[in-house]
Design a protein around this motif. Structure first.
Motif, PDB file in Angstrom:
ATOM      1  N   ASP A 190      18.911  -4.059  -5.239  1.00  0.00           N
ATOM      2  CA  ASP A 190      17.912  -5.045  -5.654  1.00  0.00           C
ATOM      3  C   ASP A 190      16.907  -4.329  -6.559  1.00  0.00           C
ATOM      4  OD1 ASP A 190      16.235  -7.616  -5.113  1.00  0.00           O
ATOM      5  OD2 ASP A 190      14.884  -5.943  -4.700  1.00  0.00           O
ATOM      6  N   SER A 191      16.536  -4.967  -7.652  1.00  0.00           N
ATOM      7  CA  SER A 191      15.747  -4.218  -8.637  1.00  0.00           C
ATOM      8  C   SER A 191      14.294  -4.027  -8.210  1.00  0.00           C
ATOM      9  CB  SER A 191      15.846  -4.869 -10.020  1.00  0.00           C
ATOM     10  OG  SER A 191      15.502  -6.219  -9.942  1.00  0.00           O
ATOM     11  N   LEU A 192      13.784  -4.836  -7.327  1.00  0.00           N
ATOM     12  CA  LEU A 192      12.449  -4.570  -6.780  1.00  0.00           C
ATOM     13  C   LEU A 192      12.520  -3.386  -5.812  1.00  0.00           C
ATOM     14  CD1 LEU A 192       9.467  -5.310  -6.270  1.00  0.00           C
ATOM     15  CD2 LEU A 192      10.269  -6.836  -4.457  1.00  0.00           C
ATOM     16  N   PHE A 193      13.482  -3.431  -4.935  1.00  0.00           N
ATOM     17  CA  PHE A 193      13.638  -2.335  -3.973  1.00  0.00           C
ATOM     18  C   PHE A 193      13.895  -1.012  -4.695  1.00  0.00           C
ATOM     19  CE2 PHE A 193      16.651   0.206  -1.373  1.00  0.00           C
ATOM     20  CZ  PHE A 193      15.752   0.612  -0.411  1.00  0.00           C
ATOM     21  N   GLY A 194      14.754  -1.069  -5.731  1.00  0.00           N
ATOM     22  CA  GLY A 194      15.057   0.137  -6.506  1.00  0.00           C
ATOM     23  C   GLY A 194      13.805   0.785  -7.071  1.00  0.00           C
ATOM     24  N   ARG A 195      12.843  -0.020  -7.437  1.00  0.00           N
ATOM     25  CA  ARG A 195      11.596   0.512  -7.981  1.00  0.00           C
ATOM     26  C   ARG A 195      10.677   1.011  -6.865  1.00  0.00           C
ATOM     27  NH1 ARG A 195      13.468  -2.990 -11.776  1.00  0.00           N
ATOM     28  NH2 ARG A 195      12.900  -2.517 -13.941  1.00  0.00           N
ATOM     29  N   LEU A 196      10.503   0.160  -5.866  1.00  0.00           N
ATOM     30  CA  LEU A 196       9.522   0.482  -4.825  1.00  0.00           C
ATOM     31  C   LEU A 196       9.848   1.792  -4.125  1.00  0.00           C
ATOM     32  CD1 LEU A 196       8.878  -3.027  -3.236  1.00  0.00           C
ATOM     33  CD2 LEU A 196       7.303  -1.679  -4.642  1.00  0.00           C
ATOM     34  N   ARG A 197      11.142   2.063  -3.945  1.00  0.00           N
ATOM     35  CA  ARG A 197      11.467   3.259  -3.160  1.00  0.00           C
ATOM     36  C   ARG A 197      11.171   4.542  -3.935  1.00  0.00           C
ATOM     37  NH1 ARG A 197      17.781   4.619  -3.280  1.00  0.00           N
ATOM     38  NH2 ARG A 197      18.034   4.477  -5.531  1.00  0.00           N
ATOM     39  N   LEU A 198      10.940   4.411  -5.262  1.00  0.00           N
ATOM     40  CA  LEU A 198      10.613   5.600  -6.050  1.00  0.00           C
ATOM     41  C   LEU A 198       9.157   5.604  -6.507  1.00  0.00           C
ATOM     42  CD1 LEU A 198      13.810   5.931  -8.277  1.00  0.00           C
ATOM     43  CD2 LEU A 198      13.293   7.034  -6.091  1.00  0.00           C
ATOM     44  N   LEU A 199       8.322   4.819  -5.849  1.00  0.00           N
ATOM     45  CA  LEU A 199       6.903   4.787  -6.214  1.00  0.00           C
ATOM     46  C   LEU A 199       6.063   5.343  -5.080  1.00  0.00           C
ATOM     47  CD1 LEU A 199       6.606   1.325  -7.996  1.00  0.00           C
ATOM     48  CD2 LEU A 199       6.109   3.564  -9.022  1.00  0.00           C
ATOM     49  N   ARG A 200       5.038   6.089  -5.443  1.00  0.00           N
ATOM     50  CA  ARG A 200       4.125   6.646  -4.446  1.00  0.00           C
ATOM     51  C   ARG A 200       2.717   6.063  -4.589  1.00  0.00           C
ATOM     52  NH1 ARG A 200       8.245   7.702  -3.212  1.00  0.00           N
ATOM     53  NH2 ARG A 200       9.418   9.643  -3.054  1.00  0.00           N
ATOM     54  N   ASP A 201       2.409   5.601  -5.807  1.00  0.00           N
ATOM     55  CA  ASP A 201       1.047   5.167  -6.120  1.00  0.00           C
ATOM     56  C   ASP A 201       0.807   3.779  -5.526  1.00  0.00           C
ATOM     57  OD1 ASP A 201      -1.262   4.219  -7.341  1.00  0.00           O
ATOM     58  OD2 ASP A 201      -0.841   5.234  -9.243  1.00  0.00           O
ATOM     59  N   ILE A 202      -0.195   3.692  -4.650  1.00  0.00           N
ATOM     60  CA  ILE A 202      -0.420   2.442  -3.927  1.00  0.00           C
ATOM     61  C   ILE A 202      -0.764   1.295  -4.869  1.00  0.00           C
ATOM     62  CG2 ILE A 202      -2.855   2.965  -3.420  1.00  0.00           C
ATOM     63  CD1 ILE A 202      -0.415   1.124  -1.107  1.00  0.00           C
ATOM     64  N   ARG A 203      -1.441   1.609  -5.985  1.00  0.00           N
ATOM     65  CA  ARG A 203      -1.801   0.524  -6.919  1.00  0.00           C
ATOM     66  C   ARG A 203      -0.544  -0.035  -7.583  1.00  0.00           C
ATOM     67  NH1 ARG A 203      -6.943   2.696 -10.347  1.00  0.00           N
ATOM     68  NH2 ARG A 203      -7.101   0.515 -11.024  1.00  0.00           N
ATOM     69  N   ALA A 204       0.411   0.830  -7.847  1.00  0.00           N
ATOM     70  CA  ALA A 204       1.684   0.388  -8.434  1.00  0.00           C
ATOM     71  C   ALA A 204       2.439  -0.490  -7.449  1.00  0.00           C
ATOM     72  CB  ALA A 204       2.526   1.602  -8.805  1.00  0.00           C
ATOM     73  N   ILE A 205       2.498  -0.034  -6.215  1.00  0.00           N
ATOM     74  CA  ILE A 205       3.244  -0.756  -5.177  1.00  0.00           C
ATOM     75  C   ILE A 205       2.635  -2.133  -4.956  1.00  0.00           C
ATOM     76  CG2 ILE A 205       3.796  -0.732  -2.701  1.00  0.00           C
ATOM     77  CD1 ILE A 205       3.970   2.400  -3.034  1.00  0.00           C
ATOM     78  N   LYS A 206       1.309  -2.152  -4.952  1.00  0.00           N
ATOM     79  CA  LYS A 206       0.609  -3.418  -4.752  1.00  0.00           C
ATOM     80  C   LYS A 206       0.928  -4.402  -5.879  1.00  0.00           C
ATOM     81  CE  LYS A 206      -4.025  -4.415  -3.038  1.00  0.00           C
ATOM     82  NZ  LYS A 206      -5.368  -3.838  -2.896  1.00  0.00           N
ATOM     83  N   ALA A 207       0.855  -3.918  -7.115  1.00  0.00           N
ATOM     84  CA  ALA A 207       1.112  -4.818  -8.254  1.00  0.00           C
ATOM     85  C   ALA A 207       2.530  -5.380  -8.158  1.00  0.00           C
ATOM     86  CB  ALA A 207       0.906  -4.070  -9.571  1.00  0.00           C
ATOM     87  N   LEU A 208       3.495  -4.520  -7.895  1.00  0.00           N
ATOM     88  CA  LEU A 208       4.888  -4.980  -7.853  1.00  0.00           C
ATOM     89  C   LEU A 208       5.135  -5.946  -6.699  1.00  0.00           C
ATOM     90  CD1 LEU A 208       6.992  -1.844  -8.823  1.00  0.00           C
ATOM     91  CD2 LEU A 208       7.370  -4.160  -9.705  1.00  0.00           C
ATOM     92  N   THR A 209       4.630  -5.605  -5.534  1.00  0.00           N
ATOM     93  CA  THR A 209       4.923  -6.475  -4.388  1.00  0.00           C
ATOM     94  C   THR A 209       4.208  -7.812  -4.516  1.00  0.00           C
ATOM     95  OG1 THR A 209       3.223  -5.286  -3.164  1.00  0.00           O
ATOM     96  CG2 THR A 209       5.464  -4.671  -2.711  1.00  0.00           C
ATOM     97  N   ARG A 210       3.020  -7.801  -5.084  1.00  0.00           N
ATOM     98  CA  ARG A 210       2.322  -9.084  -5.255  1.00  0.00           C
ATOM     99  C   ARG A 210       3.035  -9.972  -6.264  1.00  0.00           C
ATOM    100  NH1 ARG A 210      -4.161  -8.256  -4.410  1.00  0.00           N
ATOM    101  NH2 ARG A 210      -4.269 -10.107  -5.750  1.00  0.00           N
ATOM    102  N   ALA A 211       3.463  -9.388  -7.379  1.00  0.00           N
ATOM    103  CA  ALA A 211       4.181 -10.198  -8.377  1.00  0.00           C
ATOM    104  C   ALA A 211       5.471 -10.752  -7.770  1.00  0.00           C
ATOM    105  CB  ALA A 211       4.482  -9.374  -9.621  1.00  0.00           C
ATOM    106  N   ALA A 212       6.160  -9.895  -7.030  1.00  0.00           N
ATOM    107  CA  ALA A 212       7.429 -10.330  -6.430  1.00  0.00           C
ATOM    108  C   ALA A 212       7.196 -11.446  -5.419  1.00  0.00           C
ATOM    109  CB  ALA A 212       8.125  -9.142  -5.761  1.00  0.00           C
TER     110      ALA A 212
END
Ligand code: FES
Ligand code: FES
Lengths: 174, 734
Positions: free
Chosen positions: B541-563
């Motif tokens: 899954d392309s969201l999961f593929g990204r999230l598992r390689l992110l450490r920055d909480i602001r990045a994770i927040k932006a992606l998960t909120r958009a998703a």
């Protein structure tokens, strides 16, 4: 329907060159305009001779809608309308709708939605919207999109503009 | 007569032109008076603001409002520190005589740098006002504050002073204190509010004075005749050919050819009648040849921008699955709605130029050199133009007007045509990227290589070389301006080995300039599109593929909120239900600024190849939000404009000149294709404010390409995404 296609105005037979003035109703006021060249587009006359700069020059080719005005309540492209073609017509420009202190309801809706970035397209958008709402008081979103399809915006203000049209019509906003 | 009224209003102060708000009816204050010998020193509080006796304030801002909302945002930032309402603040923008040089209005720096600098000046002023009031009543400074424009004892007992009573018109005479304390975000009353932009009512009612609407007494109208092909020289001019137009004159300065006339229509007619012969010239490669030419060179260098880990080892590992792909972004135009316009007056050894430039201060020396005047005798005054998104034709039109004003001794207005604007505005340069990625046996990305081919910006070049001096044979520094187009070429994810190299091309196919989010749109298209390809190849899954390689909480927040706003359910692409697809893309702008995640839903018609974007969700974290409504509109605009660039736009040109010179040959997105857009702001009141004008543009092409792939299995790597390209990329039906 996009606003009046340019050909409509163009097919009017130009007045004889000997005619030096034309009369029209401009924003509700009987007005006589000195005509130097009957083929001069109305847009230049409005902007340069009459000080009505709300209609904008965007393309001069009928492609963008920045110069939209109303002729006998129908939207028209001032850049494609020779001055001779508005003799004895009723012409409404953005200035004839309302002012900063007393905006027309459609203008008030645009202001409430903050439906302008650079705003260069804005007056044309308002004119096309006024014409739409006169024809269809409660347009659907698709009808609004179709009515505005001849008006371009480069800043990407479209969603706000559509919201403004819906607000002006009293419908739920997208 | 609105125009006459506005002009009087603009000119009413004589020597000092005040243009913050041209109309008396405007919602906010108009500057009442300005000291003539005003400092423009960026280290002085008086450079940035003046407090008038009636307690109103004028801000002098070197950055300009191009429609992006600085006019309200910067007022809010200053108002907050000064303890006054925004309606008490007038603002003058981009006037080289009155405003400090805060750099050009580019790179999303309006609030982040310009506003922050003015906020600091206001904070310094606040401390000074508090000190002055405290001294007058013998109170310690920490017992005094400014509320509603009055400096009052915090206790509520004792005298209060209007801020206008404490400082005379002579100003503060105070250095800007970079350490002056700012009000704590928890106490904000003005910042963070969706206040309406003060210029909107005048724009909507047709009363706003654009440079296109500005006139001067005795002003002539000019039209410049550009050559039929780039680089052609003027061999002969038949000056008699304009004679049917009374009063029209031909102005020729070597290959700079223009007509001037008393009315605009006469200038248009004369330009149409003018007969001129130009030399043959065919110096361009034509747009179809651009992509191949980028790999052919000539090159002026090669840089390694990122080099971590053992990339070669990862890509050569025989256990790894290696993917390779090339992404291409074409030459594009700023395509402003109104063709550029400017007014200039050159007399008595000085020049004044009314211009919609994003960079009045930066261009001032260039205009001085072109006119042969000392820099301090040249004044550029900003007036709104049609929105620009990087340097469009405004500065060229200003140079045209200045040369003609000098040649005629009269004020001259130059209005470009639609063909001038799309044909001659400096263009966004093309970009080519080749990517390689290695997937380990567990589907982890083990190595990544990006190789770029980009035109190289000329080091130290002050500004985009202008057309007018070039054709008139007036020397100017030549070279390329592109903006910082090599950023964001590496994935924003934890990949152990990454290499990014750039091959620098000596030239660009057409004169380049910075265009919105320079380079980062194409680079993020490539990086985020290719990352999606890697996710697909490993069945993730392309969201999961990204999230598992992110450490920055602001990045994770932006992606998960958009998703979440897109109701994202995990599954690999493509969608088992064909025809509808979703995509996601993420950027950390320049790896140091705004965080953006965009999720998109599209419909793709396999038969026609037409893509219909249906829904866009954007989660956006640019730190402290100054004005959420203005920011949301900026983001909506960035998304729509970039959808247009991605779906439709490529400048067409042949060996001679640009051929896509109107809205039929250079179409932009219209109402029919506007998707529903939802902007989700992630406010960070305790963090510095970052840019809002550019970042949201950058993930758009990749989110779209990823959604198209999800809908139909067609992987798009070349913009624009024309129906033919979609059809060519479709996998054969199963
Ligand atoms: S200026 Fe009239 S339609 Fe574009
Ligand atoms: S708001 Fe700028 S063109 Fe529409």
């Amino acid at each position: 329907m996009p606003a009046t296609p340019p050909s409509k105005a163009r097919t009017k037979a130009p007045s004889p060159a000997s005619q030096r003035t034309i009369s029209l109703s401009l924003n509700g006021t009987a007005t006589v305009i000195a005509v130097t060249d009957p083929n001069q587009p109305l847009l230049y006359v409005l902007r340069n001779q009459l000080g009505l700069t709300g209609a904008k020059f965007g393309c001069g080719k009928g492609q963008c809608g920045a110069c939209t005005i109303l002729i006998d309540n129908e939207p028209a492209r001032a850049c494609q309308t020779p001055i001779a073609a508005v003799a004895d017509k009723r012409v409404t420009t953005i200035e004839g709708l309302g002012s900063v202190k007393a905006p027309h309801p459609v203008q008030a809706a645009f202001i409430a939605e903050q439906a302008a970035q650079c705003g260069y397209c804005a007056t044309g958008m308002v004119m096309s919207s006024v014409a739409l709402l006169a024809r269809i008081p409660k347009p659907s979103l698709d009808e609004a999109k179709r009515a505005l399809s001849g008006n371009l915006c480069r800043c990407g203000t479209h969603q706000r503009i559509l919201r403004a049209v819906m607000r002006a019509s009293g419908s739920a906003q997208p | 007569m609105t125009a006459a009224l506005s002009r009087r209003d603009l000119l009413r102060t004589g020597g000092v032109l005040l243009v913050g708000f041209a109309l008396p009816a405007s919602a906010l204050a108009t500057p009442s008076s300005v000291p003539r010998a005003k400092t423009v020193d960026t280290t002085e509080v008086d450079g940035f603001l003046a407090i008038h006796q009636d307690g109103s304030v004028t801000i002098f801002c070197g950055k300009v409002d191009l429609g992006q909302g600085l006019r309200i945002a910067i007022r809010q930032m200053a108002a907050e520190e000064l303890g006054i309402g925004v309606e008490r603040i007038a603002m003058i923008e981009g006037d080289t005589l009155l405003t400090p040089d805060q750099g050009p209005t580019v790179g999303s720096t309006g609030v982040m740098k310009g506003g922050v600098q003015i906020r600091q000046a206001a904070a310094t002023a606040r401390q000074a006002l508090i000190r002055l009031a405290a001294e007058r009543q013998d109170l310690p400074a920490d017992q005094v504050d400014i509320v509603d424009g009055e400096v009052r004892p915090r206790s509520g007992e004792g005298r209060s002073f209007g801020i206008g009573d404490l400082v005379g018109e002579a100003g503060f005479n105070l250095k800007l204190d970079p350490k002056a304390p700012l009000r704590p975000p928890a106490s904000y009353r003005v910042v963070g509010k969706p206040l309406p932009r003060p210029d909107v009512p005048a724009k909507i009612t047709g009363r706003h004075v654009y440079v296109h609407d500005f006139t001067l007494p005795g002003m002539l109208h000019g039209r410049v005749i550009r050559p039929p092909s780039v680089g052609a020289t003027l061999t002969s001019v038949d000056e008699a050919s304009v004679r049917p137009v009374k009063g029209a004159r031909v102005i020729r300065l070597r290959d700079f050819l223009a007509v001037v006339a008393e009315t605009e229509w006469d200038a248009v007619r004369a330009a149409g009648l003018l007969k001129a012969q130009w030399s043959d010239s065919a110096p361009l490669m034509g747009h179809a040849a651009v992509r191949d030419a980028m790999k052919a060179g000539p090159f002026v260098g090669r840089d390694t921008l990122v080099n971590t880990g053992d990339v070669a080892g990862a890509l050569e590992d025989s256990d790894a699955k290696v993917l390779r792909a090339e992404y291409f972004w074409p030459v594009q135009s700023h395509a402003s709605m109104g063709p550029s316009c400017a007014v200039a007056e050159v007399k008595g050894g000085s020049a004044t130029i009314w211009t919609a430039s994003q960079a009045t201060h930066r261009f001032r020396p260039a205009f001085a050199a072109m006119l042969g005047l000392p820099v301090d005798r040249v004044r550029l005054i900003y007036l709104d133009g049609s929105g620009c998104y990087g340097m469009n034709g405004h500065d060229d039109a200003a140079a045209d007007a200045a040369l003609l004003a000098k040649a005629t001794g009269k004020p001259v207005r130059v209005q470009w045509s639609r063909e001038d604007e799309l044909g001659w505005d400096p263009k966004g340069p093309p970009q080519l990227l080749a990517l390689e990625g290695a997937l380990g046996s567990d589907g982890q990305v083990t190595g990544w290589r990006t190789e770029m081919w980009l035109p190289k910006a000329t080091a130290g070049l002050p500004n985009v070389p202008l057309l007018a001096p070039q054709s008139a044979g007036i020397g100017q520094p030549m070279g390329l301006i592109t903006g910082l187009i090599n950023q964001n070429g590496d994935p924003p994810y934890a990949v152990p080995a990454v290499e990014v190299t750039v091959n620098w091309l000596a030239d660009a196919p057409l004169r380049p300039s910075n265009i919105r989010a320079p380079g980062k749109i194409a680079n993020t298209f490539a990086v985020e599109g290719f990352f999606d390809e890697l996710c697909v190849a490993s069945g993730l899954d392309s969201l999961f593929g990204r999230l598992r390689l992110l450490r920055d909480i602001r990045a994770i927040k932006a992606l998960t909120r958009a998703a979440a706003l897109m109701s994202w359910r995990p599954r690999p692409a493509p969608n088992p239900i064909p025809g509808i697809g979703r995509g996601i893309a993420y950027v950390h702008y320049k790896h140091s600024e705004t965080y953006v995640a965009i999720a998109m839903e599209v419909a793709v018609d396999r038969d026609s190849g037409k893509i219909t974007p249906r829904r866009v969700v954007c989660s956006h974290d640019c730190g402290l939000v100054i004005n959420p409504d203005a920011l949301k509109l900026q983001i909506e605009g960035a998304i729509i404009q970039t959808l247009s660039r991605t779906l439709l736009e490529e400048v067409a040109f042949d060996a001679k000149a640009v051929t896509s010179t109107d809205w039929a040959s250079y179409p932009i997105l219209g109402f029919a294709d506007i998707p529903e857009i939802m902007v989700d702001l992630i406010d960070q009141p305790d963090l510095p404010p970052l840019g809002g004008g550019e970042a949201a543009a950058t993930p758009v092409p990749a989110a779209l390409a990823n959604a198209v792939f999800d809908a139909c299995g067609a992987r798009l790597r070349t913009a624009p995404f024309t129906p033919d390209r979609v059809k060519a990329a479709l996998p054969p039906p199963a």
